[in-house]
Design a protein around this motif. Structure first.
Motif, PDB file in Angstrom:
ATOM      1  N   GLY A  25       0.810  -1.228   0.000  1.00  0.00           N
ATOM      2  CA  GLY A  25       0.000   0.000   0.000  1.00  0.00           C
ATOM      3  C   GLY A  25       0.831   1.259   0.000  1.00  0.00           C
ATOM      4  N   ILE A  26       1.919   1.267  -0.758  1.00  0.00           N
ATOM      5  CA  ILE A  26       2.812   2.430  -0.801  1.00  0.00           C
ATOM      6  C   ILE A  26       3.056   2.857  -2.248  1.00  0.00           C
ATOM      7  CG2 ILE A  26       3.991   1.929   1.365  1.00  0.00           C
ATOM      8  CD1 ILE A  26       6.163   0.536  -0.221  1.00  0.00           C
ATOM      9  N   GLU A  27       3.555   4.066  -2.414  1.00  0.00           N
ATOM     10  CA  GLU A  27       3.888   4.574  -3.738  1.00  0.00           C
ATOM     11  C   GLU A  27       5.272   4.085  -4.155  1.00  0.00           C
ATOM     12  OE1 GLU A  27       1.824   6.261  -5.590  1.00  0.00           O
ATOM     13  OE2 GLU A  27       0.258   6.414  -4.034  1.00  0.00           O
ATOM     14  N   LYS A  28       5.565   4.158  -5.446  1.00  0.00           N
ATOM     15  CA  LYS A  28       6.867   3.728  -5.934  1.00  0.00           C
ATOM     16  C   LYS A  28       7.980   4.671  -5.485  1.00  0.00           C
ATOM     17  CE  LYS A  28       5.410   1.037  -9.943  1.00  0.00           C
ATOM     18  NZ  LYS A  28       5.575   0.794 -11.393  1.00  0.00           N
ATOM     19  N   THR A  29       7.578   5.845  -4.985  1.00  0.00           N
ATOM     20  CA  THR A  29       8.567   6.807  -4.494  1.00  0.00           C
ATOM     21  C   THR A  29       8.832   6.651  -2.996  1.00  0.00           C
ATOM     22  OG1 THR A  29       6.759   8.395  -4.156  1.00  0.00           O
ATOM     23  CG2 THR A  29       7.957   8.503  -6.253  1.00  0.00           C
ATOM     24  N   ALA A  30       8.228   5.613  -2.376  1.00  0.00           N
ATOM     25  CA  ALA A  30       8.359   5.424  -0.928  1.00  0.00           C
ATOM     26  C   ALA A  30       9.822   5.287  -0.512  1.00  0.00           C
ATOM     27  CB  ALA A  30       7.579   4.189  -0.499  1.00  0.00           C
ATOM     28  N   THR A  31      10.143   5.864   0.644  1.00  0.00           N
ATOM     29  CA  THR A  31      11.503   5.756   1.176  1.00  0.00           C
ATOM     30  C   THR A  31      11.677   4.399   1.859  1.00  0.00           C
ATOM     31  OG1 THR A  31      10.896   6.670   3.326  1.00  0.00           O
ATOM     32  CG2 THR A  31      11.528   8.236   1.590  1.00  0.00           C
ATOM     33  N   ALA A  32      12.916   4.090   2.198  1.00  0.00           N
ATOM     34  CA  ALA A  32      13.211   2.827   2.881  1.00  0.00           C
ATOM     35  C   ALA A  32      12.475   2.752   4.216  1.00  0.00           C
ATOM     36  CB  ALA A  32      14.718   2.689   3.092  1.00  0.00           C
ATOM     37  N   ASP A  33      12.407   3.880   4.932  1.00  0.00           N
ATOM     38  CA  ASP A  33      11.697   3.900   6.216  1.00  0.00           C
ATOM     39  C   ASP A  33      10.197   3.692   6.022  1.00  0.00           C
ATOM     40  OD1 ASP A  33      13.991   4.258   7.677  1.00  0.00           O
ATOM     41  OD2 ASP A  33      13.805   6.443   7.795  1.00  0.00           O
ATOM     42  N   GLU A  34       9.641   4.267   4.964  1.00  0.00           N
ATOM     43  CA  GLU A  34       8.209   4.098   4.693  1.00  0.00           C
ATOM     44  C   GLU A  34       7.890   2.651   4.313  1.00  0.00           C
ATOM     45  OE1 GLU A  34       7.047   8.592   3.083  1.00  0.00           O
ATOM     46  OE2 GLU A  34       7.774   7.069   1.671  1.00  0.00           O
ATOM     47  N   ILE A  35       8.796   2.026   3.583  1.00  0.00           N
ATOM     48  CA  ILE A  35       8.611   0.611   3.222  1.00  0.00           C
ATOM     49  C   ILE A  35       8.628  -0.260   4.479  1.00  0.00           C
ATOM     50  CG2 ILE A  35       9.705  -1.359   2.083  1.00  0.00           C
ATOM     51  CD1 ILE A  35      10.726   0.603  -0.041  1.00  0.00           C
ATOM     52  N   LYS A  36       9.599  -0.005   5.342  1.00  0.00           N
ATOM     53  CA  LYS A  36       9.719  -0.780   6.571  1.00  0.00           C
ATOM     54  C   LYS A  36       8.505  -0.579   7.471  1.00  0.00           C
ATOM     55  CE  LYS A  36      12.871  -1.588  10.442  1.00  0.00           C
ATOM     56  NZ  LYS A  36      14.170  -1.186  11.067  1.00  0.00           N
ATOM     57  N   SER A  37       8.043   0.663   7.600  1.00  0.00           N
ATOM     58  CA  SER A  37       6.894   0.959   8.442  1.00  0.00           C
ATOM     59  C   SER A  37       5.629   0.309   7.906  1.00  0.00           C
ATOM     60  CB  SER A  37       6.699   2.479   8.535  1.00  0.00           C
ATOM     61  OG  SER A  37       5.547   2.790   9.286  1.00  0.00           O
ATOM     62  N   ALA A  38       5.430   0.392   6.581  1.00  0.00           N
ATOM     63  CA  ALA A  38       4.237  -0.205   5.964  1.00  0.00           C
ATOM     64  C   ALA A  38       4.233  -1.719   6.158  1.00  0.00           C
ATOM     65  CB  ALA A  38       4.186   0.143   4.481  1.00  0.00           C
ATOM     66  N   TYR A  39       5.388  -2.328   5.977  1.00  0.00           N
ATOM     67  CA  TYR A  39       5.478  -3.780   6.148  1.00  0.00           C
ATOM     68  C   TYR A  39       5.235  -4.178   7.592  1.00  0.00           C
ATOM     69  CZ  TYR A  39       7.510  -8.344   6.936  1.00  0.00           C
ATOM     70  OH  TYR A  39       7.709  -9.634   7.349  1.00  0.00           O
ATOM     71  N   ARG A  40       5.856  -3.467   8.507  1.00  0.00           N
ATOM     72  CA  ARG A  40       5.735  -3.798   9.928  1.00  0.00           C
ATOM     73  C   ARG A  40       4.286  -3.742  10.385  1.00  0.00           C
ATOM     74  NH1 ARG A  40       8.830   0.252  13.705  1.00  0.00           N
ATOM     75  NH2 ARG A  40       7.203   1.583  12.830  1.00  0.00           N
ATOM     76  N   LYS A  41       3.590  -2.712   9.993  1.00  0.00           N
ATOM     77  CA  LYS A  41       2.186  -2.571  10.397  1.00  0.00           C
ATOM     78  C   LYS A  41       1.314  -3.661   9.782  1.00  0.00           C
ATOM     79  CE  LYS A  41       1.782   1.827   9.235  1.00  0.00           C
ATOM     80  NZ  LYS A  41       1.162   3.168   9.072  1.00  0.00           N
ATOM     81  N   ALA A  42       1.513  -3.902   8.490  1.00  0.00           N
ATOM     82  CA  ALA A  42       0.686  -4.911   7.817  1.00  0.00           C
ATOM     83  C   ALA A  42       0.998  -6.316   8.325  1.00  0.00           C
ATOM     84  CB  ALA A  42       0.918  -4.832   6.307  1.00  0.00           C
TER      85      ALA A  42
END
Length: 312
Positions: A25-42
Motif C-alpha cells: 500500500g505504498i507509492e513507488k517513491t516510498a523511502t526505505a523507512d516508509e517501506i519498513k513501516s508499511a510492512y511492519r504494520k501490515a
C-alpha cells in the motif's frame, strides 16, 4: 518455536506472485523507512499467529505476500531490478545467495514475538504515526468507529476510545478532516452497543485462544507421558534381562563346580575341538542351562517332568 511441524511447512513455502508496492500500500517513491513501516504494520495485522482460527489460512496467504513484497523492496538492488524489469522472480533469482524460504521463515518467527510486539507497541501507541493511521481510517470509513478499530493495528476499542476521539476531535477543530454524521451523531446507546459487540468478540477470541493453548498443552503432555512410559518399559526389560543373566551365571557356576566322574570322559561331537582355555559354555550348554533354569522356576525338572516333593 527440536524441529516442529510448522517449521517444515515454512521451509516449503513458495514465493507468491504479487505487485510489491500495491501489497504494501505504498507509492513507488516510498523511502526505505516508509517501506519498513508499511510492512511492519501490515505484518503485525495479518500474521497467522494473531488471526482467529477460522481465518488463519487466509492470514497465512496474506502474510506470504507481505513478506515477499518486503523481500523485494527492502533491498536496494532487488528493488532496482524490479523497478526496471517489473518481474519479482527475476529480481530474486538474480540474487544468487538469496533464499526466499529462509527469509520467509525469519520474518514469520521474528515479527510477532512478545518482545517485538511490546517494543513496537510502546513506540506506536500515542505516537504521531498512530494518530495519522486513526485519521486515515476515520476518513476512509466516513466516521464509522467500528471500522476504524478493524484497520488500526494494536487497537482495542475498550481501551483506546478516548485517545482515538482525541485525535479526531482535534483534527475536526483544526479543519484537517470533515465532520461525518456517523461519528458526530452517534448516541450513547449506539456507542454502548458498539462496546458490547467488542466485548463479545474479545471473550470469544479469549476462549478460542484458551482452547488452542489447552490443545497444545495436552499434546505436549501426551508426548511426555509416552516418552516416560517407554523409558519405564525399557528399564523393566533391562532389569529382567539382568536378572536372567545373573541367575544363569549362578546356575552355570554351580554346574562347573561339580566334580567329574572318575574314569569317564565326555564324548566330543564330530568336528568339535577341545579348548581348555575357553571358559564360556557352548551354545548347547547354554540352551540346556536355560531350560533347567526355566524348569526350576515353573516347578519342572528341566526335562518337562514335574519335580516330586521330598517326603518328610
Amino acid at each position: 518455536m527440536a524441529p516442529h511441524e510448522d517449521d517444515e511447512e515454512l521451509s516449503d513455502v513458495e514465493a507468491p506472485t504479487c505487485e510489491p508496492y500495491a501489497v504494501l500500500g505504498i507509492e513507488k517513491t516510498a523511502t526505505a523507512d516508509e517501506i519498513k513501516s508499511a510492512y511492519r504494520k501490515a505484518a503485525l495485522k495479518h500474521h497467522p499467529d494473531k488471526a482467529a482460527p477460522n481465518k488463519q489460512e487466509e492470514a497465512k496467504v496474506r502474510f506470504q505476500e507481505l513478506a515477499f513484497a518486503y523481500a523485494v523492496l527492502s533491498d536496494p538492488i532487488r528493488r532496482k531490478r524490479y523497478d526496471v524489469t517489473g518481474s519479482t522472480s527475476e529480481s530474486l533469482q538474480a540474487d544468487g545467495d538469496f533464499s526466499w524460504s529462509d527469509f520467509y521463515r525469519s520474518q514469520y518467527a521474528d515479527i510477532v514475538t512478545p518482545d517485538a510486539i511490546e517494543t513496537f507497541s510502546k513506540q506506536y501507541r500515542g505516537s504521531d504515526e498512530e494518530g495519522d493511521d486513526v485519521l486515515a481510517a476515520y476518513e476512509k470509513f466516513r466516521g464509522k468507529m467500528s471500522k476504524v478499530y478493524q484497520v488500526v493495528m494494536l487497537s482495542n476499542m475498550l481501551e483506546d476510545e478516548d485517545r482515538f476521539r482525541g485525535y479526531i476531535d482535534e483534527a475536526i477543530a483544526s479543519g484537517d478532516v470533515e465532520t461525518y454524521s456517523a461519528y458526530a451523531d452517534e448516541s450513547a446507546k449506539q456507542r454502548e452497543e458498539r462496546f458490547n459487540k467488542a466485548r463479545k468478540v474479545a471473550e470469544r477470541e479469549e476462549k478460542e485462544a484458551l482452547v488452542e493453548a489447552d490443545k497444545h498443552k495436552k499434546a505436549a503432555k501426551k508426548e511426555s507421558s509416552e516418552d516416560s512410559l517407554m523409558a519405564i518399559i525399557r528399564g523393566r526389560q533391562a532389569e529382567r534381562n539382568g536378572a536372567f543373566m545373573d541367575a544363569f551365571a549362578e546356575k552355570w557356576g554351580a554346574q562347573e563346580k561339580k566334580p567329574k566322574g572318575k574314569g569317564k570322559k565326555g564324548k566330543k561331537r564330530a568336528g568339535e575341538e577341545e579348548d581348555e582355555d575357553n571358559d564360556m559354555p557352548s551354545e548347547e550348554a547354554f540352551q540346556a542351562a536355560a531350560a533347567r533354569l526355566n524348569g526350576a522356576k515353573s516347578g519342572n525338572d528341566g526335562h518337562g517332568r514335574k519335580a516330586k516333593k521330598a517326603k518328610r
